[in-house]
Design an enzyme around this catalytic site. Structure first.
Site, PDB file in Angstrom:
ATOM      1  N   VAL A  31       0.863  -1.181   0.000  1.00  0.00           N
ATOM      2  CA  VAL A  31       0.000   0.000   0.000  1.00  0.00           C
ATOM      3  C   VAL A  31       0.898   1.231   0.000  1.00  0.00           C
ATOM      4  O   VAL A  31       1.638   1.470   0.959  1.00  0.00           O
ATOM      5  CB  VAL A  31      -0.943   0.025   1.214  1.00  0.00           C
ATOM      6  CG1 VAL A  31      -1.758   1.321   1.220  1.00  0.00           C
ATOM      7  CG2 VAL A  31      -1.882  -1.171   1.189  1.00  0.00           C
ATOM      8  N   GLU A  34      -3.261   1.700  -2.533  1.00  0.00           N
ATOM      9  CA  GLU A  34      -2.816   3.077  -2.304  1.00  0.00           C
ATOM     10  C   GLU A  34      -3.677   3.738  -1.240  1.00  0.00           C
ATOM     11  O   GLU A  34      -4.760   3.279  -0.918  1.00  0.00           O
ATOM     12  CB  GLU A  34      -2.865   3.890  -3.594  1.00  0.00           C
ATOM     13  CG  GLU A  34      -4.086   3.669  -4.480  1.00  0.00           C
ATOM     14  CD  GLU A  34      -5.402   3.980  -3.839  1.00  0.00           C
ATOM     15  OE1 GLU A  34      -5.489   5.018  -3.150  1.00  0.00           O
ATOM     16  OE2 GLU A  34      -6.355   3.208  -4.007  1.00  0.00           O
ATOM     17  N   GLY A  69     -10.144   1.357  -2.403  1.00  0.00           N
ATOM     18  CA  GLY A  69      -8.696   1.450  -2.546  1.00  0.00           C
ATOM     19  C   GLY A  69      -8.021   0.523  -1.562  1.00  0.00           C
ATOM     20  O   GLY A  69      -8.547  -0.536  -1.220  1.00  0.00           O
ATOM     21  N   GLU A  70      -6.816   0.897  -1.128  1.00  0.00           N
ATOM     22  CA  GLU A  70      -6.032   0.144  -0.134  1.00  0.00           C
ATOM     23  C   GLU A  70      -5.510  -1.191  -0.660  1.00  0.00           C
ATOM     24  O   GLU A  70      -4.822  -1.906   0.050  1.00  0.00           O
ATOM     25  CB  GLU A  70      -6.840  -0.148   1.139  1.00  0.00           C
ATOM     26  CG  GLU A  70      -7.387   1.054   1.862  1.00  0.00           C
ATOM     27  CD  GLU A  70      -8.160   0.679   3.130  1.00  0.00           C
ATOM     28  OE1 GLU A  70      -8.193  -0.516   3.497  1.00  0.00           O
ATOM     29  OE2 GLU A  70      -8.742   1.580   3.751  1.00  0.00           O
ATOM     30  N   GLY A  71      -5.864  -1.581  -1.880  1.00  0.00           N
ATOM     31  CA  GLY A  71      -5.554  -2.928  -2.339  1.00  0.00           C
ATOM     32  C   GLY A  71      -6.574  -3.941  -1.886  1.00  0.00           C
ATOM     33  O   GLY A  71      -6.360  -5.154  -2.030  1.00  0.00           O
TER      34      GLY A  71
END
Length: 344
Positions: A52, A168, A310-312
């Site tokens: 991340v 991200e 997000g964050e993966g």
């Protein structure tokens, strides 16, 4: 093994399993892709990681997000304390999570966070510049972020890792993703811009107006994907690109998350077209720009769950599907071994 020979061998192995041909759908094409990436008809997934990348954006000060930019560094703490969605999904699926300070507008050096085993200090700067006024990064900063991404892929990820997801965190980075997508794909900004983390209608219209102003200011001078990245990107986006390209060169499976990660992949693909064969697009985001990005490669994402986090997170949620693809390929009986008659 010769790629053409391997395709025939893998497809034969898939088709001779005790099932009607094609009946496992996407799992079959996924098993074929993974086998080709790893150059074997008996692939395996080793030491899965998710990185991340976190970074702040100068444009966030202009009101393009529903959240203050302080949330970026606060979420870094949350990741490292194990409290975010990505932590839960990584724990569920035994995935190693690492958090990269690519350019957060906060100093972690005075905090115990700096010593956390899953924290990577790769800061290029304390957030990018405001693209309403100037390019987000200098040429040197952008190159530095790309190089640090490659370094992280090489030195900060287990050497036996062969599957890696990219996430991200950065308040304002959906704006960067929209500008990158509109600029590279020659799309109208309204087609590729969504409400991000939850803007109301009034603030969304303000976001559109600001992004149109940014595009108008810079677009005529942009000639290469690198220049688009330097002008509209973020440190976390550039660093992710460097890590994606390096990971593909190492023969890893590249798990691509949502809108922001896919906008990074767009630039990565323009810089290194061969990366596409390594990419697994994990889900389709509700962000409108993500649909246009997926259409660029006629990509069929594994999941459509209405995600916009997000964050993966999409990478971690989709990972068990890769495990299932490997499991049937390696463990399922063939018609011959099971002594089952094939179709007449």
């Amino acid at each position: 093994m010769n790629p053409n020979e391997l395709i025939v061998k893998l497809q034969s192995k898939i088709d001779l399993k005790t099932k009607p041909p094609g009946s496992l759908g996407t799992l079959e094409s996924l098993a074929l892709q993974i086998g080709l990436i790893q150059n074997t008809d008996s692939p395996e997934l080793k030491s899965p990681h998710i990185l991340v990348f976190a970074g702040d954006h100068g444009l966030a000060n202009s009101g393009v997000s529903a959240y203050p930019k302080e949330v970026t560094y606060q979420m870094v703490f949350n990741f490292l304390n194990g409290g975010a969605a990505i932590n839960a999904f990584c724990k569920q699926n035994s995935i190693r999570l690492k958090v990269v300070d690519a350019g957060v507008d906060f100093s972690f050096s005075d905090d115990s966070t700096f010593l956390h085993p899953d924290f990577i200090d790769a800061k290029v700067g304390f957030g990018t510049k405001n693209i309403l006024i100037e390019s987000a990064m200098t040429k040197e900063e952008c190159n530095q972020a790309l190089e640090k991404g490659a370094f992280i892929s090489t030195k900060k990820v287990s050497s036996n890792c062969n599957v890696i997801g990219f996430g991200e965190m950065g308040i304002g980075n959906t704006s960067s993703a929209s500008l990158i997508t509109a600029s590279v794909l020659k799309k109208d900004l309204r087609e590729v811009t969504g409400k991000g983390t939850g803007l109301n209608d009034q603030k969304f219209q303000k976001k559109i107006t600001i992004l149109e102003e940014c595009l108008c200011k810079h677009q005529s001078s942009l000639r290469t994907p690198f220049e688009v990245l330097q002008t509209f990107g973020g440190f976390e986006i550039a660093m992710m690109i460097g890590a994606m390209i390096d990971s593909a060169k190492k023969g890893r499976i590249i798990l691509v998350d949502g809108f922001i990660a896919t906008s990074a992949f767009l630039i990565a693909h323009k810089m290194e077209p061969t990366i596409l064969k390594n990419a697994v697009f994990c889900h389709k985001s509700v962000e409108p720009g993500h649909i246009h990005l997926l259409e660029e490669w006629n990509a069929k994402p594994l999941l459509d769950l209405g995600l916009r986090l997000g964050e993966g997170a999409g990478c971690a949620i989709a990972f068990p599907i890769l495990l299932s693809a490997i499991a049937f390929l390696n463990d399922m009986a063939s018609f011959e071994s099971a002594k089952v008659d094939q179709k007449l």
